[in-house]
Design a protein around this motif. Structure first.
Motif, PDB file in Angstrom:
ATOM      1  N   ARG A 110     -42.451 -42.829  80.315  1.00 22.33           N
ATOM      2  CA  ARG A 110     -42.210 -41.397  79.755  1.00 22.33           C
ATOM      3  C   ARG A 110     -42.963 -40.309  80.452  1.00 22.33           C
ATOM      4  O   ARG A 110     -44.183 -40.367  80.703  1.00 22.33           O
ATOM      5  CB  ARG A 110     -42.420 -41.599  78.079  1.00 22.33           C
ATOM      6  CG  ARG A 110     -41.680 -40.149  77.631  1.00 22.33           C
ATOM      7  CD  ARG A 110     -41.890 -40.376  76.013  1.00 22.33           C
ATOM      8  NE  ARG A 110     -41.272 -39.410  75.154  1.00 22.33           N
ATOM      9  CZ  ARG A 110     -41.418 -39.312  73.748  1.00 22.33           C
ATOM     10  NH1 ARG A 110     -42.299 -40.214  73.238  1.00 22.33           N
ATOM     11  NH2 ARG A 110     -40.886 -38.379  73.155  1.00 22.33           N
ATOM     12  N   VAL A 111     -42.274 -39.302  80.766  1.00 21.19           N
ATOM     13  CA  VAL A 111     -42.999 -38.200  81.445  1.00 21.19           C
ATOM     14  C   VAL A 111     -42.704 -36.876  80.206  1.00 21.19           C
ATOM     15  O   VAL A 111     -41.321 -36.828  79.940  1.00 21.19           O
ATOM     16  CB  VAL A 111     -42.345 -37.494  82.546  1.00 21.19           C
ATOM     17  CG1 VAL A 111     -43.133 -36.170  83.013  1.00 21.19           C
ATOM     18  CG2 VAL A 111     -42.773 -38.747  83.706  1.00 21.19           C
ATOM     19  N   LEU A 112     -43.814 -36.278  79.794  1.00 15.70           N
ATOM     20  CA  LEU A 112     -43.494 -34.984  78.859  1.00 15.70           C
ATOM     21  C   LEU A 112     -44.109 -33.920  79.395  1.00 15.70           C
ATOM     22  O   LEU A 112     -45.275 -33.875  80.081  1.00 15.70           O
ATOM     23  CB  LEU A 112     -43.923 -35.430  77.320  1.00 15.70           C
ATOM     24  CG  LEU A 112     -43.124 -36.500  76.705  1.00 15.70           C
ATOM     25  CD1 LEU A 112     -43.823 -37.802  76.775  1.00 15.70           C
ATOM     26  CD2 LEU A 112     -43.167 -35.928  75.315  1.00 15.70           C
ATOM     27  N   SER A 113     -43.613 -32.716  79.056  1.00 16.86           N
ATOM     28  CA  SER A 113     -44.383 -31.657  79.626  1.00 16.86           C
ATOM     29  C   SER A 113     -44.049 -30.171  78.916  1.00 16.86           C
ATOM     30  O   SER A 113     -42.918 -30.255  78.395  1.00 16.86           O
ATOM     31  CB  SER A 113     -43.912 -31.367  81.179  1.00 16.86           C
ATOM     32  OG  SER A 113     -44.356 -30.012  81.647  1.00 16.86           O
ATOM     33  N   LYS A 114     -44.988 -29.221  78.615  1.00 12.35           N
ATOM     34  CA  LYS A 114     -44.660 -28.156  78.148  1.00 12.35           C
ATOM     35  C   LYS A 114     -45.082 -26.777  79.018  1.00 12.35           C
ATOM     36  O   LYS A 114     -46.290 -27.250  79.721  1.00 12.35           O
ATOM     37  CB  LYS A 114     -45.221 -27.768  76.837  1.00 12.35           C
ATOM     38  CG  LYS A 114     -44.372 -28.732  75.816  1.00 12.35           C
ATOM     39  CD  LYS A 114     -45.100 -28.429  74.480  1.00 12.35           C
ATOM     40  CE  LYS A 114     -44.576 -29.545  73.360  1.00 12.35           C
ATOM     41  NZ  LYS A 114     -43.086 -29.205  73.327  1.00 12.35           N
ATOM     42  N   ARG A 115     -44.531 -25.893  79.556  1.00 15.74           N
ATOM     43  CA  ARG A 115     -45.028 -25.025  80.470  1.00 15.74           C
ATOM     44  C   ARG A 115     -44.754 -23.464  79.992  1.00 15.74           C
ATOM     45  O   ARG A 115     -43.635 -23.239  79.554  1.00 15.74           O
ATOM     46  CB  ARG A 115     -44.509 -25.112  81.807  1.00 15.74           C
ATOM     47  CG  ARG A 115     -44.740 -24.304  82.902  1.00 15.74           C
ATOM     48  CD  ARG A 115     -44.564 -24.452  84.487  1.00 15.74           C
ATOM     49  NE  ARG A 115     -43.130 -24.340  84.369  1.00 15.74           N
ATOM     50  CZ  ARG A 115     -42.287 -25.715  84.610  1.00 15.74           C
ATOM     51  NH1 ARG A 115     -42.806 -26.732  84.805  1.00 15.74           N
ATOM     52  NH2 ARG A 115     -40.988 -25.414  84.699  1.00 15.74           N
ATOM     53  N   TYR A 116     -45.770 -22.699  79.929  1.00 18.27           N
ATOM     54  CA  TYR A 116     -45.570 -21.148  79.770  1.00 18.27           C
ATOM     55  C   TYR A 116     -45.759 -20.449  81.222  1.00 18.27           C
ATOM     56  O   TYR A 116     -46.715 -20.698  81.860  1.00 18.27           O
ATOM     57  CB  TYR A 116     -46.711 -20.792  78.583  1.00 18.27           C
ATOM     58  CG  TYR A 116     -46.634 -21.776  77.678  1.00 18.27           C
ATOM     59  CD1 TYR A 116     -45.795 -21.127  76.406  1.00 18.27           C
ATOM     60  CD2 TYR A 116     -47.236 -22.852  77.349  1.00 18.27           C
ATOM     61  CE1 TYR A 116     -45.522 -21.849  75.222  1.00 18.27           C
ATOM     62  CE2 TYR A 116     -47.029 -23.503  76.067  1.00 18.27           C
ATOM     63  CZ  TYR A 116     -46.405 -23.147  75.253  1.00 18.27           C
ATOM     64  OH  TYR A 116     -46.285 -23.701  74.150  1.00 18.27           O
ATOM     65  N   PHE A 117     -44.808 -19.576  81.532  1.00 20.35           N
ATOM     66  CA  PHE A 117     -44.980 -18.901  82.799  1.00 20.35           C
ATOM     67  C   PHE A 117     -44.618 -17.430  82.559  1.00 20.35           C
ATOM     68  O   PHE A 117     -43.742 -17.032  82.036  1.00 20.35           O
ATOM     69  CB  PHE A 117     -43.853 -19.455  83.757  1.00 20.35           C
ATOM     70  CG  PHE A 117     -43.983 -18.829  85.050  1.00 20.35           C
ATOM     71  CD1 PHE A 117     -44.569 -19.122  86.069  1.00 20.35           C
ATOM     72  CD2 PHE A 117     -43.089 -17.654  85.382  1.00 20.35           C
ATOM     73  CE1 PHE A 117     -45.016 -18.702  87.507  1.00 20.35           C
ATOM     74  CE2 PHE A 117     -43.083 -17.029  86.454  1.00 20.35           C
ATOM     75  CZ  PHE A 117     -43.890 -17.501  87.617  1.00 20.35           C
ATOM     76  N   ILE A 118     -45.705 -16.724  83.134  1.00 18.44           N
ATOM     77  CA  ILE A 118     -45.438 -15.223  83.108  1.00 18.44           C
ATOM     78  C   ILE A 118     -45.739 -14.356  84.495  1.00 18.44           C
ATOM     79  O   ILE A 118     -46.578 -15.032  85.107  1.00 18.44           O
ATOM     80  CB  ILE A 118     -46.533 -14.494  82.345  1.00 18.44           C
ATOM     81  CG1 ILE A 118     -46.126 -14.827  80.621  1.00 18.44           C
ATOM     82  CG2 ILE A 118     -46.551 -13.082  82.043  1.00 18.44           C
ATOM     83  CD1 ILE A 118     -44.917 -14.352  79.905  1.00 18.44           C
ATOM     84  N   ASP A 119     -44.903 -13.816  84.976  1.00 14.47           N
ATOM     85  CA  ASP A 119     -45.233 -12.824  86.169  1.00 14.47           C
ATOM     86  C   ASP A 119     -44.652 -11.457  86.072  1.00 14.47           C
ATOM     87  O   ASP A 119     -43.663 -11.012  85.593  1.00 14.47           O
ATOM     88  CB  ASP A 119     -44.175 -13.393  87.282  1.00 14.47           C
ATOM     89  CG  ASP A 119     -44.355 -12.794  88.572  1.00 14.47           C
ATOM     90  OD1 ASP A 119     -45.353 -12.089  88.815  1.00 14.47           O
ATOM     91  OD2 ASP A 119     -43.470 -13.261  89.458  1.00 14.47           O
ATOM     92  N   HIS A 120     -45.627 -10.287  86.226  1.00 15.59           N
ATOM     93  CA  HIS A 120     -45.485  -9.136  86.056  1.00 15.59           C
ATOM     94  C   HIS A 120     -46.161  -8.351  86.976  1.00 15.59           C
ATOM     95  O   HIS A 120     -46.988  -8.799  87.891  1.00 15.59           O
ATOM     96  CB  HIS A 120     -45.838  -8.697  84.695  1.00 15.59           C
ATOM     97  CG  HIS A 120     -47.332  -8.818  84.308  1.00 15.59           C
ATOM     98  ND1 HIS A 120     -47.836  -7.989  83.475  1.00 15.59           N
ATOM     99  CD2 HIS A 120     -47.833 -10.076  84.314  1.00 15.59           C
ATOM    100  CE1 HIS A 120     -49.067  -8.336  83.399  1.00 15.59           C
ATOM    101  NE2 HIS A 120     -49.271  -9.738  83.872  1.00 15.59           N
ATOM    102  N   GLN A 121     -45.671  -7.163  87.314  1.00 15.91           N
ATOM    103  CA  GLN A 121     -46.059  -6.503  88.503  1.00 15.91           C
ATOM    104  C   GLN A 121     -45.689  -4.779  88.060  1.00 15.91           C
ATOM    105  O   GLN A 121     -44.927  -4.186  87.232  1.00 15.91           O
ATOM    106  CB  GLN A 121     -45.042  -6.433  89.692  1.00 15.91           C
ATOM    107  CG  GLN A 121     -45.612  -5.562  91.000  1.00 15.91           C
ATOM    108  CD  GLN A 121     -44.763  -6.258  92.092  1.00 15.91           C
ATOM    109  OE1 GLN A 121     -45.020  -7.138  92.573  1.00 15.91           O
ATOM    110  NE2 GLN A 121     -43.709  -5.515  92.385  1.00 15.91           N
TER     111      GLN A 121
END
Length: 667
Positions: free
Chosen positions: A258-269
């Motif tokens: 099993r592969v489990l993942s949680k990701r938070y991504f922010i990109d601002h300019q």
């Protein structure tokens, strides 16, 4: 639980779309794909302003992580047929396993590193996993929904649902969920996954501040059968008793990963220069500072209720292996762009990683750590410009501090000769450590504990590529790569012939590194020949590997040829495509699959391949709905040669009929 959530989301989408349609009378804006004369059909009283711009399909914009913008494509083409699968990508260079959602063996490779940093590993279990560059952002004039549905094998279905909408011209939200389950034709190979993504995209009224981000939660799991226990008697013999594949004996009946993942991504300019009102059109000078943040936690697990001799001896049973990786990435950039000089960005990157297990292993005079952790600091620059018919793009990263990375350089150029012809050239160079599971691994199985972070050198890759794209002469691509310190999983040299006969080679799979240079050449050509309503689409690929030891095994030749017929029917209310696809690759030492590691390993004892894969399909389009029906691997109906494998001991699927659709709603 995930299917309950998916069902609720599905009905919410249908309700919201239907509600918006019911509340709004048909108009040119809400029905953008009607012909002009039908845009206000049945509504003579309501007048449309002359200056109102009608909405077209090109107004439904899709934006990538690199800010490349395309628009929604609802056409029915042969390329859409190739992408109508679990990956939703053309799988020409892949050989799928029997069940949907399982691993894919390699028929071709792209060795270039897209990332400066190593990954957790278990690469065979990451097919279908959404990386940060696989999540898209949108800008749509009206709410848009896309439903992707396809049948699987035996119990289960595959559904990918997307809803995106703008609350204002400057703020967009999207929510998507991919849910699937497939029991498969063989026992103990059930696969399922749930992949949730949501994103937003915002800019201020004066275009000085841009903000976007996404959240992704993914769970990909599968039972691991280990392949056939007696392939000669129960599969290759063609015995009628075992044509019902559920009767075939398999190696494991109690394992899964099993592969489990949680990701938070922010990109601002933020733009330091106040743009003019028409800045979007004139592309005035931009001087901005930006920040990108990415935090991800991921783990890979292998579970087995009891010890199995094919993996060797265990410390503790039942087996519950866990590898964990937490990463945090921050990038601060200064960006300059000008219509003449192009776009230039300089950045500094901070990467923090923690790769760990729960225990410290001490045996005899050897100690294997339970974690690798540290910080990486790198400088970088990106450049993009278009000068007349010439387009340039470049990317460079240089590591200042840390043990994992070295350098990354990408350069590409495209020259548009005329409307129908263009040439491309690119160069790539990279140096980085192998994936974490090569450097450190711990398992309840005694043979799968190692630490190589101070022994393995950084893998180095240099690539040159050239391409010629023509609407008349087809698309040609040639790529040459040189690889140093190539890292792979292979079978330990201490294994004996008796071990192979007993079927316990899986217990001797180890990470290895090739010290000599490997030279790899790939030449790929695609052309479509059209005569009236008939077309023949051909893709050919030639590969040559020069190496001192056989560690990069690939077929020399791969071909895919599709003969199909296209036509409008029912007074042009429907467009259909029907045809036959033939795929073939020459025999080679196909990589073996290792369920415990979730990786492929190099084996040089058995050649597989040199068999055709023939599919028959009928596809249709009605308005914005594409309908797909395919009879897969139809040559097994008349062929009595049961020699088709996806990996040693893992047969490819038999003849099966599958169907589905892709449906876009606009409101």
């Amino acid at each position: 639980m995930r299917y309950y959530i998916l069902t609720l989301f599905f009905f919410f989408v249908l309700f919201s779309v239907n509600a918006q349609v019911e509340e709004s009378k048909p108009s040119k804006e809400l029905l953008p794909f009607q012909k002009k004369e039908d845009s206000i059909a049945g509504s003579k009283k309501k007048k449309v302003k002359k200056e109102a711009k009608p909405i077209s399909i090109e107004d439904y914009k899709i934006i990538s992580k690199d800010r490349d913008t395309t628009f929604l494509d609802t056409t029915l083409t042969i390329s859409k047929e190739y992408k109508y699968n679990f990956l939703r990508e053309d799988d020409f260079e892949l050989m799928p396993f029997s069940n949907i959602g399982q691993a894919y063996n390699l028929l071709g490779v792209n060795l270039e590193n897209s990332s400066l940093y190593p990954k957790i590993g278990a690469s065979a279990r990451h097919y279908g996993f959404f990386e940060d560059e696989d999540v898209y952002y949108y800008n749509v004039p009206t709410p848009m929904t896309e439903l992707f549905f396809k049948t699987t094998l035996e119990q289960g279905q595959l559904l990918d649902a997307l809803l995106t909408f703008n609350t204002s011209p400057r703020l967009n939200f999207s929510i998507a969920y991919s849910g699937f389950r497939s029991a498969g034709k063989y026992r103990f190979e059930q696969a399922q996954s749930g992949r949730f993504r949501t994103s937003f995209n915002y800019r201020t009224a004066n275009n000085r501040y841009w903000l976007r981000g996404h959240y992704a939660s993914q769970d990909i799991e599968a039972e691991e059968s280990g392949g056939l226990l007696d392939k000669e008697t129960q599969f290759e013999s063609g015995s009628e008793e075992f044509l019902d594949r559920s009767r075939i004996d398999l190696v494991y009946t109690n394992a899964d990963n099993r592969v489990l993942s949680k990701r938070y991504f922010i990109d601002h300019q933020f733009n330091l220069v106040r743009p003019r009102k028409d800045s979007v059109k004139t592309k005035s000078t931009l001087l901005a500072i930006g920040h990108q943040f990415n935090y991800e936690s991921k783990f890979y697990q292998f579970d087995q209720t009891a010890q199995d001799d094919t993996f060797g001896q265990v410390f503790i049973s039942p087996v519950a292996d866990r590898a964990r990786l937490k990463t945090m990435f921050n990038q601060v950039s200064a960006n300059f762009s000008n219509k003449t000089l192009g776009s230039l960005s300089g950045n500094i990157n901070l990467y923090n990683y923690q790769y760990f297990f729960n225990s410290l292993l001490i045996r005899e005079d050897e100690t294997i750590q339970n974690k690798l952790e540290g910080d990486e600091i790198a400088l970088g620059a990106d450049y993009k410009n278009t000068i007349g018919k010439l387009s340039l793009k470049g990317k460079v990263r240089y590591n200042l501090s840390g043990d994992l990375t070295g350098t990354l350089f990408d350069g590409a150029a495209k020259y548009q000769l005329n409307e129908n012809n263009s040439i491309t050239a690119s160069i790539h160079g990279s140096s980085r450590a192998p994936n974490f599971n090569f450097l450190l691994y711990q398992s309840e199985y005694q043979n799968f504990n190692w630490q190589n972070n101070e022994l393995f050198e950084k893998q180095q890759i240099q690539t040159l590529a050239f391409g010629f794209n023509s609407k008349l002469f087809g698309n040609f691509e040639a790529k040459y790569s040189a690889i140093d310190n190539y890292t792979f999983f292979g079978i330990d040299s201490t294994i004996t012939e008796e071990d192979f006969e007993n079927g316990i080679e899986n217990a001797f799979v180890r990470p290895e590194q090739e010290t000599s240079t490997i030279n790899y050449l790939k030449v790929k050509y695609n052309i479509e020949l059209v005569y009236k309503k008939w077309a023949l689409n051909n893709t050919f690929m030639y590969q040559n590997v020069t190496q001192d030891n056989q560690v990069l095994n690939l077929p020399e030749f791969v071909t895919r040829n599709t003969l199909y017929y296209s036509s409008d029917v029912f007074k042009k209310a429907m467009h259909i495509q029907t045809g036959v696809t033939f795929k073939y690759f020459t025999s080679y030492n196909m990589n073996g699959y290792h369920p415990l590691l979730g990786e492929f390993y190099v084996q040089n004892r058995e050649e597989l391949g040199a068999y055709p894969l023939i599919d028959f399909f009928i596809n249709a389009k009605v308005r914005q709905t594409r309908i797909y029906l395919k009879a897969e691997h139809i040559n097994t109906i008349w062929s009595k040669e049961y020699n088709y494998y996806s990996a040693p001991n893992y047969p490819y699927r038999d003849f099966v009929i599958r169907f589905g659709l892709v449906w876009n709603f606009f409101s």
